[in-house]
Scaffold this motif. Structure first.
Motif, PDB file in Angstrom:
ATOM      1  N   VAL A   1      44.583  10.098  23.961  1.00 45.55           N
ATOM      2  CA  VAL A   1      45.711  10.399  24.846  1.00 45.55           C
ATOM      3  C   VAL A   1      45.248  11.015  26.164  1.00 45.55           C
ATOM      4  O   VAL A   1      45.998  11.046  27.142  1.00 45.55           O
ATOM      5  N   ARG A   2      44.021  11.518  26.184  1.00 47.60           N
ATOM      6  CA  ARG A   2      43.471  12.100  27.401  1.00 47.60           C
ATOM      7  C   ARG A   2      41.955  12.170  27.273  1.00 47.60           C
ATOM      8  O   ARG A   2      41.390  11.923  26.198  1.00 47.60           O
ATOM      9  N   SER A   3      41.270  12.514  28.312  1.00 45.41           N
ATOM     10  CA  SER A   3      39.824  12.706  28.270  1.00 45.41           C
ATOM     11  C   SER A   3      39.508  14.108  27.752  1.00 45.41           C
ATOM     12  O   SER A   3      40.252  15.065  28.025  1.00 45.41           O
ATOM     13  N   GLY A   4      38.423  14.242  27.023  1.00 46.71           N
ATOM     14  CA  GLY A   4      38.009  15.542  26.510  1.00 46.71           C
ATOM     15  C   GLY A   4      37.094  15.412  25.309  1.00 46.71           C
ATOM     16  O   GLY A   4      36.711  14.302  24.911  1.00 46.71           O
ATOM     17  N   TYR A   5      36.729  16.568  24.762  1.00 47.93           N
ATOM     18  CA  TYR A   5      35.877  16.600  23.576  1.00 47.93           C
ATOM     19  C   TYR A   5      36.747  16.498  22.330  1.00 47.93           C
ATOM     20  O   TYR A   5      37.726  17.242  22.182  1.00 47.93           O
ATOM     21  N   ILE A   6      36.385  15.588  21.444  1.00 44.20           N
ATOM     22  CA  ILE A   6      37.245  15.250  20.304  1.00 44.20           C
ATOM     23  C   ILE A   6      36.737  15.888  19.014  1.00 44.20           C
ATOM     24  O   ILE A   6      35.528  16.080  18.823  1.00 44.20           O
ATOM     25  N   SER A   7      37.669  16.273  18.148  1.00 46.03           N
ATOM     26  CA  SER A   7      37.374  16.750  16.797  1.00 46.03           C
ATOM     27  C   SER A   7      38.392  16.123  15.843  1.00 46.03           C
ATOM     28  O   SER A   7      39.488  15.734  16.260  1.00 46.03           O
ATOM     29  N   TYR A   8      38.027  16.064  14.561  1.00 42.01           N
ATOM     30  CA  TYR A   8      38.848  15.317  13.606  1.00 42.01           C
ATOM     31  C   TYR A   8      39.333  16.211  12.466  1.00 42.01           C
ATOM     32  O   TYR A   8      38.574  17.025  11.923  1.00 42.01           O
ATOM     33  N   PHE A   9      40.599  16.023  12.090  1.00 39.40           N
ATOM     34  CA  PHE A   9      41.179  16.714  10.943  1.00 39.40           C
ATOM     35  C   PHE A   9      40.896  15.969   9.643  1.00 39.40           C
ATOM     36  O   PHE A   9      40.867  16.571   8.575  1.00 39.40           O
ATOM     37  N   ILE A  10      40.750  14.661   9.719  1.00 39.35           N
ATOM     38  CA  ILE A  10      40.619  13.810   8.525  1.00 39.35           C
ATOM     39  C   ILE A  10      39.209  13.237   8.465  1.00 39.35           C
ATOM     40  O   ILE A  10      38.667  12.791   9.492  1.00 39.35           O
ATOM     41  N   ASN A  11      38.625  13.254   7.277  1.00 40.46           N
ATOM     42  CA  ASN A  11      37.282  12.709   7.104  1.00 40.46           C
ATOM     43  C   ASN A  11      37.297  11.184   7.184  1.00 40.46           C
ATOM     44  O   ASN A  11      38.306  10.539   6.877  1.00 40.46           O
TER      45      ASN A  11
END
Length: 455
Positions: free
Chosen positions: A75-85
């Motif tokens: 949805v935008r630029s940035g550093y990503i992290s995940y809730f789901i494996n």
């Protein structure tokens, strides 16, 4: 008489001394030379051991996977992290990932430095188990497993980074520094993509099975993503298809089948699949429709499979060991059983009257008994006790067998061939006067004769 005359006289009677030891040595030497020459010039007979085995008639393929899947853009630029494996299911409207609203780190290409993140005991245990399993199952023939290991290790690291980032977001007042992306539909979440997510059967070409330009991208937590670039992949159901490009001969076997058992080579899983034959651009392809194990292969585009056309288990012997032997054919109705002794045999007409003989019956069916030609002579007249009809022994039939050498000489033993493929065959282990597991048999059945001394 002078002393010289005495010596001369005694010299004329000198005896030749014989060296017995030298004679014995020469004799042994000549004997050894003769034995060596005989060994070098004689025909060497090879034998093998009867083993329990399996013969499989199969074809192997590299298949192309099609699923109901879609890439979801950031949805935008940035550093990503995940809730789901990776590979887990997400419910509709559940949190999938978050993107930090920040500027790209100076001097960083796309990945933030997360070397300071801590690993807990569970993390180390997961990595240790993964590496141990890989070492246990590794084979040079399956070098591609190294790439799978690399993917799995990166996935674990991504989970650790995501956990740390999410914990930081929950413990630190972050205000509006994060955008959370939720699943618009339920499905399986994958963090690998290859830009082939929209492929259908109409897109299948022969080049897909020979191209070496395939590239798979693995998404990882802590990396920079651009707006609208892939953030994750969602697979909406468990149905998937494996496409293959068969040869003409393989196509003949498949085109009349509705279902077939295929083996997923990596895990040695056998699964039943629907068969569909279709054409694109003048080429004929086959698809296998599946509804199981898709999660296990959700990050793969190509998969190695095997189709087993026929498989037989039993006693496995080389075809070169098989030979034949003639047996007399005697009509089965002439075989009688004595009531008082329960012995089986035949009544023979002789000059002295009827005589009961008990030859070994090597094989029997509804029509004939097969008797060793050494047990009955040609021209022997057999009589049927109930009707008085007679039969003159004359006809022979060749039965298949091998030469057993367990006792040091060649003994013919019958075999019942169940299946042949290549240089080997599977035989029954329930044949009368047959072979059993671990018997020693002549490798070339035509190289010896019955009762020949082998050793």
């Amino acid at each position: 008489m002078s002393r010289n005359q005495t010596d001369a006289g005694s010299g004329g009677k000198r005896h030749l001394k014989i060296n017995i030891g030298l004679i014995i040595f020469i004799f042994i030497f000549l004997y050894m030379v003769a034995i060596g020459i005989m060994y070098l010039t004689k025909d060497h007979i090879s034998f093998c051991e009867v083993q329990s085995g399996r013969i499989v008639d199969s074809d192997s393929y590299t298949g192309f996977i099609i699923r109901n899947e879609n890439l979801v853009g950031a949805v935008r630029s940035g550093y990503i992290s995940y809730f789901i494996n990776d590979g887990d299911r997400a419910a509709k409207n559940s949190n999938v990932c978050m993107i930090e609203r920040s500027q790209k780190d100076t001097g960083s290409d796309s990945t933030r430095d997360y070397t300071t993140y801590t690993f807990n005991d569970s993390d180390y245990s997961s990595i240790r188990e993964l590496v141990t399993t890989f070492k246990k199952n590794y084979s040079d023939n399956d070098y591609g497993d190294v790439y799978n290991l690399d993917y799995q290790l990166n996935s674990i690291v991504s989970q650790i980074v995501s956990r740390n980032n999410i914990n930081t977001m929950n413990t630190v007042s972050s205000g509006g520094n994060y955008d959370i992306m939720k699943a618009s539909e339920a499905g399986i979440i994958s963090y690998a993509y290859d830009r082939m997510e929209g492929y259908s059967m109409e897109d299948i070409t022969a080049d897909l099975f020979t191209s070496r330009d395939y590239e798979k991208v693995q998404l990882a937590a802590g990396t920079w993503v651009e707006s609208q670039s892939p953030a994750y992949k969602v697979i909406y159901d468990d149905n998937w298809q494996i496409m293959i490009y068969p040869t003409e001969e393989q196509l003949k076997k498949l085109k009349d089948l509705e279902k077939v058992d295929i083996v997923l080579t990596r895990d040695e899983l056998t699964i039943t699949a629907d068969v569909n034959v279709f054409e694109n651009d003048g080429k004929t392809f086959v698809s296998f429709g599946l509804s199981n194990y898709m999660i296990r292969y959700c990050n793969d585009r190509y998969i190695d499979i095997e189709i087993v056309w026929d498989s037989h288990e039993g006693l496995k012997i080389p075809k070169s060991a098989i030979t034949t032997k003639d047996f007399y054919m005697i009509p089965a109705e002439y075989l009688v059983t004595k009531d008082e002794t329960s012995e089986k045999g035949f009544w023979v007409d002789t000059d002295e009257g009827p005589e009961f003989i008990k030859p070994v019956i090597y094989s029997q069916n509804d029509d004939f008994c097969y008797v060793d030609c050494k047990d009955v002579s040609a021209g022997t007249v057999l009589r049927q006790s109930s009707s008085g009809e007679t039969y003159t022994v004359s006809s022979t039939a060749a039965l298949k067998g091998v030469y057993n050498i367990n006792k040091g000489y060649a003994m013919f033993r019958l075999i019942d061939v169940l299946y042949e493929y290549g240089d080997y065959c599977i035989i029954s282990n329930e044949t009368n006067y047959g072979v059993t597991l671990y018997d020693h048999i002549i490798l070339d059945g035509d190289s010896v004769s019955e009762n020949q001394i082998i050793y």
